[in-house]
Write an enzyme that holds these catalytic residues in place. Structure first.
Site, PDB file in Angstrom:
ATOM      1  N   LYS A  67    -110.295   6.622  85.970  1.00 48.36           N
ATOM      2  CA  LYS A  67    -110.375   5.683  84.842  1.00 48.36           C
ATOM      3  C   LYS A  67    -109.062   4.913  84.670  1.00 48.36           C
ATOM      4  CE  LYS A  67    -111.775   9.012  82.047  1.00 48.36           C
ATOM      5  NZ  LYS A  67    -112.175  10.081  83.012  1.00 48.36           N
ATOM      6  N   THR A  68    -107.949   5.619  84.714  1.00 51.62           N
ATOM      7  CA  THR A  68    -106.650   4.952  84.579  1.00 51.62           C
ATOM      8  C   THR A  68    -106.386   4.035  85.767  1.00 51.62           C
ATOM      9  OG1 THR A  68    -105.783   6.839  83.337  1.00 51.62           O
ATOM     10  CG2 THR A  68    -104.172   5.326  84.292  1.00 51.62           C
ATOM     11  N   ASP A 112    -105.761   5.521  76.600  1.00 48.05           N
ATOM     12  CA  ASP A 112    -106.365   6.723  77.154  1.00 48.05           C
ATOM     13  C   ASP A 112    -106.747   7.668  76.010  1.00 48.05           C
ATOM     14  OD1 ASP A 112    -107.288   8.402  79.094  1.00 48.05           O
ATOM     15  OD2 ASP A 112    -105.318   9.128  79.742  1.00 48.05           O
ATOM     16  N   THR A 161    -113.027  11.132  77.898  1.00 50.32           N
ATOM     17  CA  THR A 161    -113.826  12.182  78.521  1.00 50.32           C
ATOM     18  C   THR A 161    -114.914  12.674  77.567  1.00 50.32           C
ATOM     19  OG1 THR A 161    -112.245  13.840  77.737  1.00 50.32           O
ATOM     20  CG2 THR A 161    -111.902  12.962  79.953  1.00 50.32           C
ATOM     21  N   ARG A 220    -108.543  13.689  92.002  1.00 49.22           N
ATOM     22  CA  ARG A 220    -107.260  14.261  91.607  1.00 49.22           C
ATOM     23  C   ARG A 220    -107.115  15.693  92.114  1.00 49.22           C
ATOM     24  NH1 ARG A 220    -106.495  13.652  85.581  1.00 49.22           N
ATOM     25  NH2 ARG A 220    -106.057  11.484  86.170  1.00 49.22           N
TER      26      ARG A 220
END
Length: 340
Positions: A67-68, A112, A161, A220
């Site tokens: 997302k980032t 975020d 999230t 990640r």
């Protein structure tokens, strides 16, 4: 870092610089999430063609899926600046005034964990998102004065999230809403190979495949596992990652062939052994494990549910027959329905 953290999808403090170097430099280089990427590319090209700011955009889905990274790629593709903050960091409207007034036309403000915004911040953002105006309070008390200030047209990009925790008025103000899902193993394998090239480690195809299938569908985690396997290979295997080396390294890290780590197994074993497989409430599981219920729900459960190891029902959590078999327990007998 403890073993239980090896498959945690949050960014760890020592990894932030490394993660930046692994991120793609253009939207076309972004691997996976094909529908999201295509929709985003169309929206960006349309906005550039009209010379207008992009619609406010919301990304939601489990942590660690990009997302980032997508927010930063949006800024690159649009040729604008991006300012980054997070919901918990914003305590009062004044924390946003400086940022909003310094944005240039078309710039991106990325928030975020936007589901953790305080109500007062949300109310402050509404006129900024809709009318590109903000209300600044000059003083407090009975003689308080409020000045309305115009700001440049900008794009708010939010990431969360917990999509369900966003208030309906805030959700309604996003023109683009996109969900990111867990990646299939072949896309994770591509990401692992690319990362291996960036960090200059010799990786065999079967080694990449072994790491990818244990990465919980999360880039990640895949990159984190690759770095730990690289360390193992450097010390015990001449720096070359084969399938056998990857398997030995991941066994040392307590990451099994499903990608389950020690905490995942503890959750499932607790439900099976202490609560006869369920149904059991989340708070009861958390109390038995000595773990925060939000951590279990946000970090561990999504992967267990998506892979059919855990079921969320109206009565509570239930371990599936697949979870019994995977952990070496005999599957539970089918319960007969109660007629009375």
């Amino acid at each position: 870092m403890s073993r239980a953290e090896i498959t945690t999808p949050e960014v760890l403090s020592e990894e932030s610089v490394v993660e930046l170097s692994l991120r793609p430099k253009a939207l076309a280089e972004f691997i996976g999430q094909a529908k999201v990427k295509e929709s985003l590319d169309i929206a960006i090209q349309a906005a550039l063609g009209r010379r207008e700011p992009l619609d406010h955009t919301l990304f939601h889905g489990p942590p660690g899926l990009g997302k980032t990274t997508l927010a930063e790629l949006m800024a690159r593709e649009l040729g604008v600046n991006i300012r980054t903050t997070s919901g918990p960091a914003l305590e009062k409207p004044g924390d946003l005034v400086g940022t909003l007034t310094n944005l240039r036309a078309g710039d991106i403000l990325f928030i975020d964990e936007i589901h953790r915004l305080r109500p007062i911040i949300e109310e402050f953002l509404y006129p900024a998102m809709e009318d590109y105006k903000i209300d600044i309070r000059l003083s407090d008390g009975p003689n308080a004065q409020t000045v309305t200030m115009a700001i440049e047209k900008f794009t708010l990009v939010g990431a969360t999230t917990r999509y369900g925790l966003l208030t309906p008025p805030l959700r309604a103000r996003f023109g683009l809403t996109m969900r990111l899902d867990f990646y299939p193993a072949d896309e994770i394998e591509t990401i692992v190979r690319r990362t291996a090239e960036v960090i200059a480690v010799e990786l065999h195809d079967d080694g990449a495949r072994e790491i990818a299938r244990r990465s919980r569908g999360t880039p990640r985690i895949a990159n984190r596992l690759l770095r730990r396997v690289r360390d193992f290979a450097q010390v015990r295997a001449d720096g070359v990652i084969t399938k056998a080396v990857a398997r030995d390294a991941l066994a040392l890290l307590d990451v099994d062939e499903f990608g389950l780590d020690e905490m995942d197994a503890r959750i499932l074993r607790t439900i099976i052994e202490m609560f006869e497989g369920g149904p059991v409430g989340l708070e009861s599981v958390a109390a038995a494990l000595g773990e925060d219920s939000n951590t279990i729900e946000e970090v561990y459960e999504p992967f267990l549910v998506q892979n059919g190891l855990l079921q969320r029902t109206s009565r509570g959590r239930v371990a599936s027959a697949q979870a019994y078999r995977h952990l070496g327990y005999p599957p539970p007998a089918q319960k007969q329905p109660d007629l009375f």
